[in-house]
Design an enzyme around this catalytic site. Structure first.
Site, PDB file in Angstrom:
ATOM      1  N   CYS A   2       2.981  -3.490 -12.006  1.00 49.75           N
ATOM      2  CA  CYS A   2       3.705  -3.384 -13.260  1.00 49.75           C
ATOM      3  C   CYS A   2       3.996  -4.800 -13.768  1.00 49.75           C
ATOM      4  O   CYS A   2       4.084  -5.736 -12.975  1.00 49.75           O
ATOM      5  CB  CYS A   2       5.024  -2.631 -13.159  1.00 49.75           C
ATOM      6  SG  CYS A   2       4.899  -1.005 -12.427  1.00 49.75           S
ATOM      7  N   ARG A  27      -1.565  -6.199 -14.545  1.00 48.58           N
ATOM      8  CA  ARG A  27      -0.603  -5.750 -13.543  1.00 48.58           C
ATOM      9  C   ARG A  27      -0.408  -4.236 -13.554  1.00 48.58           C
ATOM     10  O   ARG A  27       0.222  -3.678 -12.664  1.00 48.58           O
ATOM     11  CB  ARG A  27       0.741  -6.418 -13.805  1.00 48.58           C
ATOM     12  CG  ARG A  27       0.865  -7.723 -13.091  1.00 48.58           C
ATOM     13  CD  ARG A  27       2.285  -8.200 -13.163  1.00 48.58           C
ATOM     14  NE  ARG A  27       2.557  -9.101 -12.079  1.00 48.58           N
ATOM     15  CZ  ARG A  27       3.245  -8.790 -11.003  1.00 48.58           C
ATOM     16  NH1 ARG A  27       3.727  -7.575 -10.843  1.00 48.58           N
ATOM     17  NH2 ARG A  27       3.460  -9.676 -10.073  1.00 48.58           N
ATOM     18  N   TRP A  74       2.234   0.539 -13.692  1.00 49.67           N
ATOM     19  CA  TRP A  74       1.239   1.032 -12.740  1.00 49.67           C
ATOM     20  C   TRP A  74       1.999   2.078 -11.922  1.00 49.67           C
ATOM     21  O   TRP A  74       2.855   1.740 -11.116  1.00 49.67           O
ATOM     22  CB  TRP A  74       0.745  -0.108 -11.845  1.00 49.67           C
ATOM     23  CG  TRP A  74      -0.380   0.277 -10.949  1.00 49.67           C
ATOM     24  CD1 TRP A  74      -1.718   0.215 -11.237  1.00 49.67           C
ATOM     25  CD2 TRP A  74      -0.287   0.768  -9.605  1.00 49.67           C
ATOM     26  NE1 TRP A  74      -2.446   0.650 -10.166  1.00 49.67           N
ATOM     27  CE2 TRP A  74      -1.596   0.992  -9.149  1.00 49.67           C
ATOM     28  CE3 TRP A  74       0.773   1.055  -8.747  1.00 49.67           C
ATOM     29  CZ2 TRP A  74      -1.878   1.476  -7.880  1.00 49.67           C
ATOM     30  CZ3 TRP A  74       0.502   1.538  -7.488  1.00 49.67           C
ATOM     31  CH2 TRP A  74      -0.816   1.750  -7.052  1.00 49.67           C
ATOM     32  N   ASN A 100      10.236  -3.364 -11.855  1.00 48.13           N
ATOM     33  CA  ASN A 100       9.035  -3.489 -11.006  1.00 48.13           C
ATOM     34  C   ASN A 100       9.473  -3.275  -9.575  1.00 48.13           C
ATOM     35  O   ASN A 100      10.521  -3.796  -9.184  1.00 48.13           O
ATOM     36  CB  ASN A 100       8.469  -4.911 -11.064  1.00 48.13           C
ATOM     37  CG  ASN A 100       7.586  -5.121 -12.263  1.00 48.13           C
ATOM     38  OD1 ASN A 100       7.412  -4.235 -13.069  1.00 48.13           O
ATOM     39  ND2 ASN A 100       7.044  -6.323 -12.367  1.00 48.13           N
ATOM     40  N   GLY A 101       8.659  -2.599  -8.794  1.00 45.32           N
ATOM     41  CA  GLY A 101       8.999  -2.408  -7.378  1.00 45.32           C
ATOM     42  C   GLY A 101       9.186  -0.930  -7.072  1.00 45.32           C
ATOM     43  O   GLY A 101       8.784  -0.068  -7.862  1.00 45.32           O
ATOM     44  N   GLU A 482     -17.390  -8.407   0.936  1.00 49.59           N
ATOM     45  CA  GLU A 482     -16.809  -8.825  -0.341  1.00 49.59           C
ATOM     46  C   GLU A 482     -17.658  -8.288  -1.505  1.00 49.59           C
ATOM     47  O   GLU A 482     -17.113  -7.808  -2.514  1.00 49.59           O
ATOM     48  CB  GLU A 482     -16.704 -10.359  -0.378  1.00 49.59           C
ATOM     49  CG  GLU A 482     -16.326 -10.981  -1.700  1.00 49.59           C
ATOM     50  CD  GLU A 482     -14.999 -10.500  -2.291  1.00 49.59           C
ATOM     51  OE1 GLU A 482     -14.253  -9.765  -1.631  1.00 49.59           O
ATOM     52  OE2 GLU A 482     -14.739 -10.832  -3.460  1.00 49.59           O
ATOM     53  N   LYS A 486     -16.423  -5.728  -4.480  1.00 50.29           N
ATOM     54  CA  LYS A 486     -16.516  -6.048  -5.919  1.00 50.29           C
ATOM     55  C   LYS A 486     -17.220  -4.927  -6.670  1.00 50.29           C
ATOM     56  O   LYS A 486     -16.776  -4.495  -7.726  1.00 50.29           O
ATOM     57  CB  LYS A 486     -17.303  -7.347  -6.158  1.00 50.29           C
ATOM     58  CG  LYS A 486     -16.641  -8.664  -5.878  1.00 50.29           C
ATOM     59  CD  LYS A 486     -15.488  -9.043  -6.746  1.00 50.29           C
ATOM     60  CE  LYS A 486     -14.215  -8.598  -6.109  1.00 50.29           C
ATOM     61  NZ  LYS A 486     -13.460  -9.577  -5.384  1.00 50.29           N
ATOM     62  N   GLU A 489     -15.020  -1.691  -6.840  1.00 51.18           N
ATOM     63  CA  GLU A 489     -13.778  -1.688  -7.606  1.00 51.18           C
ATOM     64  C   GLU A 489     -13.977  -1.771  -9.107  1.00 51.18           C
ATOM     65  O   GLU A 489     -13.165  -1.241  -9.850  1.00 51.18           O
ATOM     66  CB  GLU A 489     -12.799  -2.774  -7.128  1.00 51.18           C
ATOM     67  CG  GLU A 489     -13.179  -4.194  -7.421  1.00 51.18           C
ATOM     68  CD  GLU A 489     -12.068  -5.181  -7.018  1.00 51.18           C
ATOM     69  OE1 GLU A 489     -12.409  -6.270  -6.559  1.00 51.18           O
ATOM     70  OE2 GLU A 489     -10.880  -4.859  -7.162  1.00 51.18           O
ATOM     71  N   HIS A 505     -27.523   2.429  14.358  1.00 49.09           N
ATOM     72  CA  HIS A 505     -26.593   3.211  15.169  1.00 49.09           C
ATOM     73  C   HIS A 505     -25.909   4.303  14.350  1.00 49.09           C
ATOM     74  O   HIS A 505     -24.826   4.748  14.700  1.00 49.09           O
ATOM     75  CB  HIS A 505     -25.569   2.272  15.822  1.00 49.09           C
ATOM     76  CG  HIS A 505     -26.234   1.281  16.723  1.00 49.09           C
ATOM     77  ND1 HIS A 505     -26.689   1.611  17.980  1.00 49.09           N
ATOM     78  CD2 HIS A 505     -26.593  -0.003  16.510  1.00 49.09           C
ATOM     79  CE1 HIS A 505     -27.275   0.553  18.517  1.00 49.09           C
ATOM     80  NE2 HIS A 505     -27.237  -0.440  17.641  1.00 49.09           N
ATOM     81  N   LYS A 602      -3.329  -6.010 -10.445  1.00 50.71           N
ATOM     82  CA  LYS A 602      -3.645  -7.319  -9.881  1.00 50.71           C
ATOM     83  C   LYS A 602      -2.776  -7.679  -8.675  1.00 50.71           C
ATOM     84  O   LYS A 602      -3.286  -8.173  -7.685  1.00 50.71           O
ATOM     85  CB  LYS A 602      -3.495  -8.378 -10.981  1.00 50.71           C
ATOM     86  CG  LYS A 602      -3.872  -9.778 -10.569  1.00 50.71           C
ATOM     87  CD  LYS A 602      -5.364  -9.926 -10.444  1.00 50.71           C
ATOM     88  CE  LYS A 602      -5.794 -11.296  -9.997  1.00 50.71           C
ATOM     89  NZ  LYS A 602      -7.136 -11.269  -9.409  1.00 50.71           N
TER      90      LYS A 602
HETATM   91  C1  F6R Z   1     -10.246  -7.501  -4.971  1.00 48.81           C
HETATM   92  C2  F6R Z   1      -8.929  -8.080  -4.958  1.00 48.81           C
HETATM   93  C3  F6R Z   1      -7.971  -7.611  -3.938  1.00 48.81           C
HETATM   94  C4  F6R Z   1      -6.994  -8.734  -3.560  1.00 48.81           C
HETATM   95  C5  F6R Z   1      -5.901  -8.180  -2.651  1.00 48.81           C
HETATM   96  C6  F6R Z   1      -4.944  -9.251  -2.201  1.00 48.81           C
HETATM   97  O1  F6R Z   1     -11.049  -8.061  -5.939  1.00 48.81           O
HETATM   98  O2  F6R Z   1      -8.595  -8.894  -5.780  1.00 48.81           O
HETATM   99  O3  F6R Z   1      -8.596  -7.095  -2.824  1.00 48.81           O
HETATM  100  O4  F6R Z   1      -7.676  -9.752  -2.923  1.00 48.81           O
HETATM  101  O5  F6R Z   1      -5.194  -7.189  -3.349  1.00 48.81           O
HETATM  102  O6  F6R Z   1      -4.316  -9.860  -3.284  1.00 48.81           O
HETATM  103  P1  F6R Z   1      -3.587 -11.248  -3.131  1.00 48.81           P
HETATM  104  O7  F6R Z   1      -4.625 -12.263  -2.843  1.00 48.81           O
HETATM  105  O8  F6R Z   1      -2.893 -11.481  -4.426  1.00 48.81           O
HETATM  106  O9  F6R Z   1      -2.640 -11.096  -1.976  1.00 48.81           O
END
Ligand code: F6R
Length: 607
Positions: A2, A27, A74, A100-101, A482, A486, A489, A505, A602
């Site tokens: 949020c 957010r 969110w 927020n929270g 990774e 990407k 998501e 396996h 985010k």
């Molecule tokens: C994926 C992504 C997430 C963050 C994870 C940790 O693209 O961005 O997997 O890496 O949520 O976030 P931070 O680095 O802010 O702790």
């Protein structure tokens, strides 16, 4: 999760609030709302959907109030809907709150308030806050005191802004385990959960400490601790430019941030690394004696940040010969890990606000470990908890999918490993070579972008697929994870990452005609093994694409994406770039919102 914005000053609040929310949509983006004080009344406008929907709300553009609070949501408690959107008002429409929270004890509080005659209209946990404030205000007759009493009842995390028609020239702010900053300009104050929301108005910010309360009027700002003793807070000047948090002509933030990687890496290297000089980390005090005393290093993080740790594990072990384990914070914090004062624990978080990573750090401290946090956000919560903090300096990362923060985290961890090696006087030839190769990285990242057109074409071929497999060995396996994350998501294609040698396996059963398998090969020692594993899937009908820095012409793969060659230990920084671009272009082919993928936000400030 949020986003919060607030304004108090001489200008109309509506535009400033909505502008700020638009910058914070990363957010949360399922509903949004604002509340302003106008003629001593609270006017609240909110709706389901994106922030831009607010412009369509009747009367919102005509609001003239110069005090207001705003929120982009969110959803955690209560589905996305107009009624569940913030701001929330108390049952008597006297107090408005954005939050927020998560309030963990909201059920008990709600029942108690209902028994006292309060009515509830939403399914959110947040709605208890304005009602609690209303309840305590009856006794206190003072907004700050009422907010403080309400917060004492709350269990969980919160960053809140409160306005009231009882005290219409004031905003009260409080935070616990959820970020909040206050920007200052002439006669104006801007409140935000994240700096970029209001960066166009000011660069001078107060970063609120946990447990702090703030009372803002047009011409004063006062900070208090949790017992309402007045405390000092100092202004920090933020170096990020406003353009750093705008798209600068790019279609999406993610694309901009992918292309910012050479710059971000240069900034991360900064003055820490120079050829023929020892690596410098002024921000940490770790000496030879301490490093000799430790038996293990733990790197703890979530998602992409955790994958950055996995890349660096190889370097820590190679250069220091110290066992280095990398773990997901949400598991680590509940696992009673075997760590003690002989463990150096490193926590990596772009936002510095990830709830699980912060909790893991607190646990490590409790168990006696020395802690280092790696963050991209000045003054973020994690930096306040750790013994030492080092910053990536990658600039604001707005797209939900992390790109430049990831490669900067890898670089910073590599530098840290080099620094420790030098402190331990283990400055081998390997260390020297790695230093030189890191200094060459920004240029090599630029060269890697030459594959963009090829990747665009590849995206057109695979965007309709249901599954994509990524395989690799050793350090390349880390990159497959990774890359799969990407793609998942932002393009919503199911993607799986496997150690190439593990395929036989079990998962090879999923390989059928036409499926895409992307292999990564950068480790010379494992090259032939990886090539054989790719041949095995080709035999079973897979369309194989290889991302490599090696010359594989003799193997006749149909599609090879070539990146510049570099040191094996940092090769993931180059091999990941075509795969970041692939995820981006696949999502574009599918006409998806690249920067704001569904269900995601985010900063993951809830566990
Ligand atoms: C994926 C992504 C997430 C963050 C994870 C940790 O693209 O961005 O997997 O890496 O949520 O976030 P931070 O680095 O802010 O702790």
């Amino acid at each position: 999760m949020c986003g919060i914005v607030g304004y108090i000053g001489k200008n109309k609040a509506n535009q400033i609030l909505i502008n700020g929310l638009l910058k914070l949509e990363y957010r949360g983006y399922d509903s949004a709302g604002i509340a302003v004080i106008e003629d001593k009344n609270i006017i609240c406008k909110k709706d389901i959907g994106r922030v831009s929907n607010l412009y369509k709300l009747e009367g919102i553009n005509d609001l003239t109030g110069t005090i207001g609070i705003a929120h982009t949501r969110w959803a955690t408690h209560g589905k996305p809907s107009k009624i569940n959107a913030h701001p929330h008002l108390d049952a008597f429409n006297t107090f408005a709150v954005v939050h927020n929270g998560i309030i963990e004890n909201y059920n008990e509080l709600k029942e108690d308030l209902i028994s006292k005659g309060y009515k509830f209209y939403t399914q959110t946990d947040s709605e208890v806050i304005p009602n609690l404030i209303s309840y305590y205000y009856k006794e206190e007759k003072d907004l700050l005191k009422a907010v403080n009493r309400a917060c004492k009842d709350l269990k969980g995390s919160y960053a809140i802004e409160v306005i009231s028609k009882e005290e219409p020239d004031k905003i009260v702010v409080a935070r616990k385990d959820s970020p909040m900053v206050i920007g200052i300009a002439d006669d104006e104050k801007f409140i935000a959960s994240d700096i970029p929301a209001v960066l166009e108005y000011t660069k001078d910010f107060y970063l609120l400490a946990d447990g702090q309360f703030v009372e803002l009027t047009r011409d004063s700002i006062k900070f208090y601790d949790e017992n309402l003793n007045e405390v000092e807070n100092k202004i920090e000047t933020i170096e990020w430019s406003e353009t750093a948090s705008s798209k600068c002509g790019y279609e999406d933030y993610m694309l901009k941030e992918i292309y910012e990687q050479p710059k971000a890496i240069r900034e991360t290297i900064g003055s820490r690394l120079n050829e023929n000089e020892k690596c410098q980390f002024d921000d940490i005090e770790i000496d030879k004696e301490y490093l000799k005393s430790i038996t293990q290093i733990r790197i703890v993080a979530c998602g992409t940040a955790m994958y950055a740790g996995l890349v660096a594990k190889n370097t820590f072990e190679k250069l220091l010969s110290i066992n280095t384990e990398v773990e997901v914070a949400s598991e680590f914090r509940y696992r009673d890990p075997l760590i003690d004062q002989r463990t150096l624990a490193i926590f990596v978080s772009q936002s510095g606000e990830t709830a699980d990573t912060i909790a893991a750090l607190k646990l490590a401290k409790k168990k006696g470990c020395k802690t280092i946090s790696i963050s991209n956000v000045l003054g973020s919560s994690i930096t306040r908890e750790a013994d030492y903090t080092i910053y990536t300096h990658a600039g604001p990362e707005i797209a939900v999918a992390s790109t430049k923060a990831y490669t900067s985290q890898v670089v910073l961890l590599e530098l840290l490993a080099i620094y420790f090696a030098e402190v331990l006087e283990k400055d081998s030839e390997e260390v020297k070579t790695l230093k030189r190769d890191i200094l060459e990285l920004p240029k090599k990242v630029e060269d890697t972008f030459k594959v963009a057109d090829e990747i665009k074409e590849l995206a057109k071929q695979i965007y309709e697929q249901k599954d994509v497999f990524f395989i690799g060995r050793g350090i390349d396996y880390t990159t497959t994870r990774e890359a799969a994350l990407k793609l998942k998501e932002i393009s919503y294609i199911h993607a799986d990452a496997y150690q190439a040698g593990e395929l036989k396996h079990g998962p090879i059963a999923l390989i059928e005609n036409g499926i895409t398998v992307i292999g990564i090969i950068s480790d010379k020692k494992l090259l032939k093994k990886s090539v054989s594993n790719l041949q095995e899937v080709i035999t079973r009908g897979a369309n194989v694409v290889v991302v490599t820095d090696k010359n594989l012409s003799k193997y006749n793969f149909k599609k090879v994406i070539k990146v510049p060659e570099t040191n094996r230990l940092i090769s993931p920084i180059l091999t990941v770039i075509p795969l970041q671009l692939l995820a981006y272009y696949v999502a574009k082919e599918k006409k998806l919102d690249v920067d704001k993928p569904r269900n995601l936000a985010k900063s993951v400030t809830v566990e």
